[in-house]
Design a protein around this motif. Sequence first.
Motif, short mmCIF file in Angstrom:
data_model
loop_
_atom_site.label_atom_id
_atom_site.label_comp_id
_atom_site.label_asym_id
_atom_site.label_seq_id
_atom_site.Cartn_x
_atom_site.Cartn_y
_atom_site.Cartn_z
N ARG A 181 0.85 -1.20 0.00
CA ARG A 181 0.00 0.00 0.00
C ARG A 181 0.88 1.24 0.00
O ARG A 181 1.39 1.64 1.04
N PRO A 182 1.08 1.84 -1.17
CA PRO A 182 1.95 3.01 -1.22
C PRO A 182 1.32 4.21 -0.51
O PRO A 182 0.10 4.24 -0.30
N VAL A 183 2.15 5.16 -0.15
CA VAL A 183 1.71 6.38 0.54
C VAL A 183 2.07 7.55 -0.36
O VAL A 183 3.24 7.76 -0.65
N PRO A 184 1.08 8.32 -0.84
CA PRO A 184 1.42 9.46 -1.72
C PRO A 184 2.23 10.50 -0.94
O PRO A 184 1.85 10.90 0.16
N LEU A 185 3.35 10.90 -1.51
CA LEU A 185 4.24 11.86 -0.84
C LEU A 185 3.96 13.28 -1.30
O LEU A 185 3.72 13.51 -2.48
N ASP A 186 4.00 14.23 -0.36
CA ASP A 186 3.85 15.63 -0.73
C ASP A 186 4.50 16.48 0.35
O ASP A 186 5.12 15.96 1.28
N ALA A 187 4.34 17.78 0.24
CA ALA A 187 5.04 18.72 1.14
C ALA A 187 4.54 18.65 2.58
O ALA A 187 5.18 19.19 3.48
N ASN A 188 3.39 18.00 2.82
CA ASN A 188 2.88 17.89 4.19
C ASN A 188 3.40 16.66 4.92
O ASN A 188 3.01 16.40 6.05
N MET A 189 4.24 15.88 4.24
CA MET A 189 4.66 14.60 4.81
C MET A 189 6.06 14.69 5.40
O MET A 189 6.92 15.40 4.88
N THR A 190 6.26 13.90 6.46
CA THR A 190 7.61 13.69 6.98
C THR A 190 7.96 12.21 6.79
O THR A 190 7.18 11.34 7.19
N VAL A 191 9.10 11.99 6.17
CA VAL A 191 9.55 10.63 5.87
C VAL A 191 10.87 10.39 6.60
O VAL A 191 11.77 11.23 6.55
N LEU A 192 10.96 9.27 7.31
CA LEU A 192 12.24 8.87 7.92
C LEU A 192 12.83 7.74 7.07
O LEU A 192 12.14 6.77 6.77
N VAL A 193 14.09 7.91 6.67
CA VAL A 193 14.78 6.87 5.90
C VAL A 193 15.88 6.30 6.78
O VAL A 193 16.82 7.01 7.15
N ASN A 194 15.76 5.00 7.12
CA ASN A 194 16.82 4.34 7.89
C ASN A 194 17.79 3.68 6.92
O ASN A 194 17.38 2.99 5.98
N GLY A 195 19.10 3.91 7.16
CA GLY A 195 20.10 3.44 6.21
C GLY A 195 20.18 4.38 5.03
O GLY A 195 20.33 3.97 3.87
#
Length: 336
Positions: free
Chosen positions: A164-178
């Motif tokens: 289930r993908p999550v649409p990304l936009d300017a209101n989102m915070t994404v944490l990338v591990n690694g």
Amino acid sequence: MPTHTMRAVRLHKHGGPEVLRYDEVPIPEPGPGEVLVRVHAVGINPPDWYLRDGMSNLPPKVRPKFSLPVIPGTDLSGVVEAVAPDVDAFSVGDEVFGLLRFPGFDGSTYAEYVAAPASDLALKPAGIDHVHAAGAPMAGLTAWQFLIELGHDHPSPFQAAQHRPVPLDANMTVLVNGAAGGVGHFALQLAKWKGARVIAVASGAHEVFLRELGADELIDYTKSRPEELVHDVDLVLDTVGGPDSKRFLRTLKRGGSQFPVFFGEFDEEENAKLGVTVTGTQVRSNGAQLAELGRLLDAGTVRVAIDSTFALADARAAHERAARGHIQGKIVLTVA
């Protein structure tokens, strides 16, 4: 046409980097739907060392079948040398790059020539060289298929449900591990391209690199615990996985999602209690998506970082480099 033999790296048995042998083998013939590529550079990816050590990290029931000897590798950049009669997408002389026949272990790219399905290839971006192009396919498509566009509806071998993908936009915070690794550094850049705020988790040694790629915040996991510092994240993309992956669930807001790139260990009840979704996919070869990523590479919107390069004959040293970890970007083999 070239002579009928070429050099390739093969496994005759499973084991450590020392089992990689530099052999002389026949040049493959392109079959229907294929082109023969003269390889200039080869991207190294985790499946290459999983294949080398006999897939010991995978549950036996999902281990793919293959026979030895085998030429490892899935990623390449090179020049089209010959084209099957039914292929009209490419011509002799075209510079191409691609992720070949994945998921599966018959990409056979650790070689001077490869017969490649035309549908797995895209024209190499003119703005980058073969070394950088070879670093892009698997890692770039993994980030793309997790974050941007599925492009396939096959579930992952590690979960029954569709991703289930999550649409990304300017209101989102994404944490990338690694975030400094192959998939991580592409994921960071693609999330920034979509306008998201990105928190990068990596060793502090990578701070300058990650800031240059656009990270808004860096957490040095050698000094702090991300789950104690960060809360209310919309999406965690964990490129590391394994038993520690579920600690990142505590950084998510209710309704948030975690995407383990390599399967972690999760508890459905705990996920439900936290109100979060854990979902994954399996990267697949896709020439059309690679062409879209290629436009971003050409424009410099996304860049490929190269950790180190080794000659094809030195594949063992390249695998030894991979085993030491703390890779910044991609390790690439060069083919003279």
